[in-house]
Design a protein around this motif. Structure first.
Motif, mmCIF file in Angstrom:
data_model
loop_
_atom_site.group_PDB
_atom_site.id
_atom_site.type_symbol
_atom_site.label_atom_id
_atom_site.label_comp_id
_atom_site.label_asym_id
_atom_site.label_seq_id
_atom_site.Cartn_x
_atom_site.Cartn_y
_atom_site.Cartn_z
ATOM 1 N N THR A 55 1.499 5.136 0.516
ATOM 2 C CA THR A 55 0.867 6.088 1.431
ATOM 3 C C THR A 55 1.430 7.494 1.179
ATOM 4 O O THR A 55 2.326 7.698 0.355
ATOM 5 N N ARG A 56 0.887 8.420 1.932
ATOM 6 C CA ARG A 56 1.387 9.797 1.925
ATOM 7 C C ARG A 56 1.905 10.151 3.314
ATOM 8 O O ARG A 56 1.333 9.750 4.327
ATOM 9 N N VAL A 61 3.296 -0.628 5.565
ATOM 10 C CA VAL A 61 1.893 -0.741 5.966
ATOM 11 C C VAL A 61 1.593 -2.210 6.211
ATOM 12 O O VAL A 61 1.977 -3.081 5.428
ATOM 13 N N ARG A 66 0.850 -1.201 0.000
ATOM 14 C CA ARG A 66 0.000 0.000 0.000
ATOM 15 C C ARG A 66 0.880 1.243 0.000
ATOM 16 O O ARG A 66 1.663 1.469 0.950
ATOM 17 N N LYS A 93 -0.180 1.975 9.273
ATOM 18 C CA LYS A 93 1.193 2.337 8.901
ATOM 19 C C LYS A 93 2.081 2.218 10.132
ATOM 20 O O LYS A 93 1.754 2.744 11.204
ATOM 21 N N GLN A 113 -4.240 6.819 10.827
ATOM 22 C CA GLN A 113 -4.665 6.929 9.433
ATOM 23 C C GLN A 113 -3.450 6.755 8.529
ATOM 24 O O GLN A 113 -2.311 7.031 8.929
ATOM 25 N N LEU A 114 -3.704 6.297 7.335
ATOM 26 C CA LEU A 114 -2.598 5.960 6.443
ATOM 27 C C LEU A 114 -2.010 7.179 5.741
ATOM 28 O O LEU A 114 -0.788 7.250 5.547
ATOM 29 N N ASP A 115 -2.806 8.139 5.366
ATOM 30 C CA ASP A 115 -2.355 9.229 4.507
ATOM 31 C C ASP A 115 -2.420 10.563 5.234
ATOM 32 O O ASP A 115 -3.500 11.002 5.659
#
Length: 259
Positions: free
Chosen positions: A121-122, A147, A119, A164, A181-183
């Motif tokens: 991510t940002r 992730v 995945r 993450k 949260q991922l991003d």
């Protein structure tokens, strides 16, 4: 002057030794004109003048000093033995605690890497980050970032099942940091896994079975097949651990369609 026993004591002694009849008269006794008389035997004065053989005797000063010295030696030996036992127990406890910390860190890494997902991510700054990447530039960057899946949501919170994860080496500690949260989200407070960490060395196994000292693939969602982690700590021998990484997408060959 020889010490003598009383007349009554001498009589009881004589009667017990020779089973004398009750009508035997000792000197100085009188039972009336009709009572028979016997002369006291020659042995009676000897028993009457005898001294008891088992008289009590106290301890001398030298004997008391010797007894006190032996007791002091035994007490000192007992204290020394007890102190050594307590010290050995403390060392064993410290060693067991250290082994438990290493096992907890290994368990966290195995659980995270075993559920890694491809995945992208940002970061907090909004830039894109590969699915799996590492750094060795010091404390300013995490040594690992990826992730993972399988994040339990027991409270039914509005969040994904992906998480993450970052591993840092800062101020002599190996830390694990997660993101809700991922991003673009800020990370949670890090959790220390190991103390007194001097350095962490990583190697990565690719799809061809070769080991690399760094992981900077041109394919952003590519995952390594395995990760080898060597941790050097103060006063301890280096610990090397190897972990399998969950399967990811195949590596795209250069010039192949869709590459």
């Amino acid at each position: 002057m020889k010490p003598t026993l009383s007349l009554e004591t001498a009589k009881q002694l004589y009667n017990s030794l020779y089973n004398s009849p009750p009508d035997v008269l000792f000197p100085g006794e009188s039972r009336g004109p009709d009572s028979p008389t016997q002369r006291w035997p020659e042995l009676a004065p000897a028993y009457a003048g005898a001294r008891a053989s088992g008289d009590a005797r106290g301890f001398t000063l030298i004997e008391l000093l010797v007894a006190l010295m032996i007791f002091a030696m035994l007490a000192a030996a007992g204290v020394l033995l007890l102190g050594n036992g307590v010290s050995a127990q403390a060392q064993v406890k410290a060693r067991l605690d250290d082994m438990a910390a290493v096992q907890r860190a290994a368990g966290a890494l195995a659980g995270d890497l075993g559920q890694a997902v491809p995945r992208i991510t940002r970061t907090e700054a909004g830039t894109l980050a590969p699915a799996f990447w590492s750094h060795s530039e010091g404390e300013g960057q995490p040594v690992l970032q990826f992730v993972r899946g399988g994040w339990d949501n027991l409270g039914d919170l509005p969040r994904p099942s992906l998480q993450k994860v970052e591993y840092w080496v800062r101020q002599g500690r190996l830390e694990r940091r997660t993101y809700a949260q991922l991003d673009g989200a800020a990370g949670d407070d890090p959790a220390a896994l190991l103390e007194n960490v001097e350095s962490v060395t990583l190697r990565f196994r690719d799809a061809q079975g070769d080991w690399r000292d760094d992981w900077t693939p041109t394919q952003p969602d590519l995952l390594p097949r395995a990760v080898e982690l060597t941790i050097a700590r103060t006063g301890e021998p280096p610990v090397t651990m190897a972990f399998l990484v969950a399967p990811g997408p195949p590596e795209k060959q250069e010039g192949a369609p869709g590459a």
